[in-house]
Motif scaffolding. Sequence first.
Motif, mmCIF file in Angstrom:
data_model
loop_
_atom_site.group_PDB
_atom_site.id
_atom_site.type_symbol
_atom_site.label_atom_id
_atom_site.label_comp_id
_atom_site.label_asym_id
_atom_site.label_seq_id
_atom_site.Cartn_x
_atom_site.Cartn_y
_atom_site.Cartn_z
ATOM 1 N N ILE A 19 2.133 5.134 -2.308
ATOM 2 C CA ILE A 19 2.306 6.301 -1.425
ATOM 3 C C ILE A 19 1.513 6.100 -0.132
ATOM 4 O O ILE A 19 2.018 6.328 0.967
ATOM 5 N N LEU A 20 0.264 5.651 -0.266
ATOM 6 C CA LEU A 20 -0.585 5.465 0.916
ATOM 7 C C LEU A 20 -0.035 4.380 1.846
ATOM 8 O O LEU A 20 -0.125 4.488 3.064
ATOM 9 N N GLN A 23 3.136 5.901 3.513
ATOM 10 C CA GLN A 23 2.761 6.866 4.556
ATOM 11 C C GLN A 23 2.102 6.188 5.757
ATOM 12 O O GLN A 23 1.863 6.828 6.774
ATOM 13 N N GLY A 24 1.788 4.906 5.623
ATOM 14 C CA GLY A 24 1.127 4.195 6.719
ATOM 15 C C GLY A 24 -0.365 4.481 6.790
ATOM 16 O O GLY A 24 -1.009 4.166 7.789
ATOM 17 N N VAL A 25 -0.918 5.091 5.744
ATOM 18 C CA VAL A 25 -2.352 5.387 5.720
ATOM 19 C C VAL A 25 -3.131 4.077 5.600
ATOM 20 O O VAL A 25 -4.142 3.879 6.262
ATOM 21 N N LYS A 131 -10.246 9.643 3.299
ATOM 22 C CA LYS A 131 -11.429 9.729 2.448
ATOM 23 C C LYS A 131 -11.086 10.369 1.099
ATOM 24 O O LYS A 131 -11.482 9.862 0.048
ATOM 25 N N ASN A 132 -10.334 11.467 1.125
ATOM 26 C CA ASN A 132 -9.949 12.143 -0.120
ATOM 27 C C ASN A 132 -9.098 11.243 -1.007
ATOM 28 O O ASN A 132 -9.310 11.177 -2.224
ATOM 29 N N PHE A 138 -10.690 5.628 -6.272
ATOM 30 C CA PHE A 138 -11.885 5.062 -6.892
ATOM 31 C C PHE A 138 -12.249 5.785 -8.190
ATOM 32 O O PHE A 138 -12.756 5.170 -9.121
ATOM 33 N N GLN A 139 -11.963 7.078 -8.265
ATOM 34 C CA GLN A 139 -12.212 7.807 -9.512
ATOM 35 C C GLN A 139 -11.294 7.276 -10.616
ATOM 36 O O GLN A 139 -11.729 7.087 -11.745
#
Length: 158
Positions: A19-20, A23-25, A131-132, A138-139
């Motif tokens: 997804i990231l 979305q291009g994140v 960041k979120n 990482f969690q």
Amino acid sequence: MLGWGVDRLRADMSRLLAILFHQGVLDEQFLQLQQLQDESSPNFVSEVVTIYFHESEKLLRNLRGLLLDREFSDYKKMGIHLNQFMGSSSSIGAKRVRNVCVAFRAASEQNNRAGCLRALELLEHEYCYLKNKLHELFQMEQQRVLAAGVRYPLHQQH
């Protein structure tokens, strides 16, 4: 059951990363960062990203401070902060944050204060989203490592 939990977490992590990327994140630089992680440095990516977050928050505070100063005119100083932000964002693969920095820098080069304020708002938004999402990733990674690391003692046969 235990293996299923690890597999599910791995699948969830892959889905979030997909997804990231979609979305291009993030871009491929983040994958290259992940490839540097191994048994000898199992927390490499989260450590690098934590340093990035720490530095980025300092840069965001500096940028906001410069822009909110009524007497502000030091666009060159702003450009230096933005170049640092762009470089560190590129190094971890934070593509959308880096792209906003590019637009922000263009506004600062034109001494466009209103454009800089809009860019700062967008930058803070993109940074928080990144960041979120990385915190979430990482969690999941920690849960996967914990789930994979659980070992039950084998019963001794007499």
